[in-house]
Design a protein around this motif. Structure first.
Motif, mmCIF file in Angstrom:
data_model
loop_
_atom_site.group_PDB
_atom_site.id
_atom_site.type_symbol
_atom_site.label_atom_id
_atom_site.label_comp_id
_atom_site.label_asym_id
_atom_site.label_seq_id
_atom_site.Cartn_x
_atom_site.Cartn_y
_atom_site.Cartn_z
ATOM 1 N N TYR A 130 0.805 -1.221 0.000
ATOM 2 C CA TYR A 130 0.000 0.000 0.000
ATOM 3 C C TYR A 130 0.838 1.272 0.000
ATOM 4 O O TYR A 130 0.299 2.379 0.021
ATOM 5 N N SER A 131 2.177 1.115 -0.078
ATOM 6 C CA SER A 131 3.018 2.296 -0.275
ATOM 7 C C SER A 131 2.876 2.817 -1.699
ATOM 8 O O SER A 131 3.183 3.983 -1.981
ATOM 9 N N ILE A 132 2.382 1.949 -2.587
ATOM 10 C CA ILE A 132 2.188 2.345 -3.993
ATOM 11 C C ILE A 132 0.833 3.018 -4.171
ATOM 12 O O ILE A 132 0.735 4.139 -4.669
ATOM 13 N N VAL A 133 -0.226 2.322 -3.795
ATOM 14 C CA VAL A 133 -1.583 2.896 -3.782
ATOM 15 C C VAL A 133 -2.222 2.480 -2.471
ATOM 16 O O VAL A 133 -2.339 1.284 -2.181
ATOM 17 N N ASN A 134 -2.634 3.450 -1.698
ATOM 18 C CA ASN A 134 -3.200 3.166 -0.381
ATOM 19 C C ASN A 134 -4.727 3.243 -0.435
ATOM 20 O O ASN A 134 -5.279 4.198 -0.987
ATOM 21 N N PRO A 135 -5.432 2.267 0.148
ATOM 22 C CA PRO A 135 -6.901 2.285 0.123
ATOM 23 C C PRO A 135 -7.494 3.546 0.744
ATOM 24 O O PRO A 135 -8.489 4.078 0.230
ATOM 25 N N ASN A 136 -6.882 4.025 1.823
ATOM 26 C CA ASN A 136 -7.418 5.205 2.512
ATOM 27 C C ASN A 136 -6.878 6.510 1.929
ATOM 28 O O ASN A 136 -7.645 7.416 1.600
ATOM 29 N N ASP A 137 -5.556 6.603 1.819
ATOM 30 C CA ASP A 137 -4.938 7.872 1.436
ATOM 31 C C ASP A 137 -5.159 8.231 -0.030
ATOM 32 O O ASP A 137 -5.211 9.420 -0.376
ATOM 33 N N HIS A 138 -5.280 7.221 -0.879
ATOM 34 C CA HIS A 138 -5.405 7.495 -2.314
ATOM 35 C C HIS A 138 -6.825 7.231 -2.834
ATOM 36 O O HIS A 138 -7.464 8.126 -3.372
ATOM 37 N N VAL A 139 -7.315 5.998 -2.669
ATOM 38 C CA VAL A 139 -8.632 5.639 -3.216
ATOM 39 C C VAL A 139 -9.740 6.383 -2.484
ATOM 40 O O VAL A 139 -10.720 6.826 -3.091
ATOM 41 N N ASN A 140 -9.586 6.558 -1.182
ATOM 42 C CA ASN A 140 -10.625 7.200 -0.364
ATOM 43 C C ASN A 140 -10.345 8.690 -0.131
ATOM 44 O O ASN A 140 -10.993 9.322 0.697
ATOM 45 N N CYS A 141 -9.421 9.254 -0.885
ATOM 46 C CA CYS A 141 -9.014 10.645 -0.691
ATOM 47 C C CYS A 141 -10.204 11.601 -0.854
ATOM 48 O O CYS A 141 -10.926 11.541 -1.855
ATOM 49 N N GLY A 142 -10.394 12.461 0.143
ATOM 50 C CA GLY A 142 -11.480 13.442 0.093
ATOM 51 C C GLY A 142 -12.840 12.874 0.443
ATOM 52 O O GLY A 142 -13.852 13.563 0.310
ATOM 53 N N GLN A 143 -12.866 11.621 0.883
ATOM 54 C CA GLN A 143 -14.135 10.940 1.123
ATOM 55 C C GLN A 143 -14.228 10.414 2.553
ATOM 56 O O GLN A 143 -13.242 10.337 3.269
ATOM 57 N N SER A 144 -15.441 10.037 2.897
ATOM 58 C CA SER A 144 -15.727 9.303 4.128
ATOM 59 C C SER A 144 -16.780 8.264 3.785
ATOM 60 O O SER A 144 -17.552 8.436 2.835
ATOM 61 N N THR A 145 -16.822 7.209 4.565
ATOM 62 C CA THR A 145 -17.922 6.259 4.423
ATOM 63 C C THR A 145 -19.260 6.993 4.477
ATOM 64 O O THR A 145 -20.215 6.630 3.789
#
Length: 481
Positions: A130-145
């Motif tokens: 996840y140093s390449i693409v992180n589920p929280n920092d990259h995919v979920n960027c600007g979002q919340s559940t």
């Protein structure tokens, strides 16, 4: 390596601790914990909400790249992963149960992990790095559940409702066609299961089409509320951790990638706190189900018998009706419509209670709301589809039986009442019921009216329309033909 099953594992870490995750899967540690904690229905996540999540994550990646929060390669990898999900890939990696605690966090993270791990692969890395693409920092960027999940629920509801509307329009058309086909068939109308006054079978089917159209209009009104999203509100609607430019662009970008008419809520806190729009949609779906169930009841009654019931219509025979009674054919299609309606009514109660149970800045019960909502819309769509194809389109009228019941009914006395008075009409009705003689015969025997006058009063058109007009004269000729 699991020596028994020959499975390679990777180690992933979250705030709870370390966990072995099968090396070949695209989900991660948080999805695994959710699957272990919430084995509730044993069912898969609805494919349409997976699509909705993919659209949201794609739009977020586009937006975050536009405002400089994601580099081009990372954004493109996330976008490609989302497009592959939209093409139907990786569905087996969405492993969380539809009913789950946490207001949908498990589902959101399941999507984030699948997209991140596929994006990592696209960029040449190994799943779980996840140093390449992180589920929280990259995919979920600007979002919340708390803005992703309700938005996905609304988008999914809209898509499913559009499919339902297609089937309801088919049903409306089928009823209109039967209304024309049966417009000349005179039959007995009934109130409180007792003989009332004559009606044309076509009029009954026309009324069914009118009721369906009213349900469609009610559904359209409820659907308008599903177009308003709280994307950009993040955790509680205040937009914390969301860039101001992201806030402005996310919904327009989402509308573009999903090809849906979506708008951002003017009050993001309200849109995050309150889910009453789902009650409105559920109510519209329930109202439609109730309409259909009542119509199904009517069809079962009118087709009852065939020897000892009304037998005014015949429903298409679809399958054997009994394992012990030879030749029995049951009204199985109306029966399934009834059962779907019962289930939808129960789902509506659940949705209502779950929406009411929201507290302060969030409703934690979105998973059960969506589970019931999607089930209600889907099952109603399928029920309407089989109702049209396997029942309504094949209904035939037993014209002779319908006319026999009218001619031998006491109910036609209502048409005579204005000419002889209420009390005399009531006396004739009683005599008819006691003697079994037709009302017409008794009127003529007692010389209350002449035969020509009686023929005019008991004219089928006269009894089923407010007054004689050019249209009614044409109808009269059809009835006499």
């Amino acid at each position: 390596m699991d020596s028994i099953n020959n499975i390679d594992y990777r180690v992933e870490k979250d705030s709870i601790g370390m966990k072995d995750v099968p090396g070949n899967v695209y989900y991660g540690v948080q999805s695994m914990r959710a699957a272990e904690n919430f084995h509730i229905t044993g069912l898969n996540i609805h494919p349409e909400i997976i699509n909705s999540l993919a659209y949201i994550k794609k739009a977020a990646a586009i937006t975050n790249h536009e405002i400089g929060l994601l580099d081009r390669k990372t954004a493109e990898a996330i976008i490609q992963a989302c497009d592959e999900i939209l093409a139907g890939q990786f569905r087996k990696d969405f492993i969380v149960d539809p009913i789950q605690g946490g207001a949908g966090t498990s589902l959101n993270m399941n999507a984030n992990e699948v997209i991140a791990n596929r994006a990592i692969e696209i960029l040449g890395g190994q799943k779980g790095d996840y140093s390449i693409v992180n589920p929280n920092d990259h995919v979920n960027c600007g979002q919340s559940t708390n803005d992703v999940i309700p938005s996905a629920g609304k988008m999914t509801s809209l898509r499913l409702l559009k499919k339902l509307k297609i089937e309801l329009l088919r049903l409306h058309q089928a009823f209109c066609e039967k209304a024309d086909e049966f417009d000349h068939v005179l039959k007995m109308g009934r109130t409180q299961m007792q003989d009332a006054v004559p009606i044309r079978l076509g009029q009954e089917f026309k009324a069914y089409s009118t009721a369906i159209m009213r349900d469609l209009r009610r559904m359209d009104k409820a659907m308008e509320e599903m177009c308003t999203l709280n994307m950009g509100g993040t955790a509680i609607g205040t937009g914390i951790n969301a860039d101001v430019n992201y806030l402005k662009r996310i919904v327009p970008n989402l509308a573009k990638v999903s090809n849906m008419e979506l708008v951002q809520a003017t009050d993001l806190i309200d849109a995050t706190q309150n889910l009453d729009s789902f009650v409105a949609v559920s109510g519209a779906v329930k109202a439609c189900a109730v309409t259909l169930s009542k119509i199904a009841n009517d069809l079962r009654l009118m087709s009852s018998g065939p020897r000892t019931g009304f037998h005014e219509i015949d429903l298409p025979a679809k399958q054997n009706g009994s394992s012990i009674m030879p030749g029995k054919v049951n009204p199985v299609i109306p029966e399934v419509v009834n059962q779907v309606a019962f289930n939808i009514i129960g789902n509506d109660v659940t949705i209502t209670m779950a929406v009411e149970a929201g507290q302060l800045e969030l409703n934690a019960f979105e998973p059960i709301i969506f589970y019931c909502m999607f089930q209600s819309i889907d099952t109603l769509s399928y029920a309407v589809q089989t109702f049209v194809d396997n029942c309504v389109s094949g209904i035939t009228a037993n014209e002779a039986r319908c006319r026999f019941l009218v001619d031998n009914s006491v109910g036609i006395i209502t048409a005579i009442c204005p000419h002889v008075g209420y009390q005399k009409a009531a006396d004739i009705a009683k005599k008819a019921m006691l003697s079994g003689k037709p009302v017409r015969t008794l009127i003529l025997q007692e010389k209350l009216l002449g035969e020509e006058e009686l023929d005019h009063i008991l004219d089928p058109v006269q009894m089923t329309e407010p007054g004689i007009s050019g249209k009614n004269l044409l109808l009269k000729k059809k009835l006499e033909a």
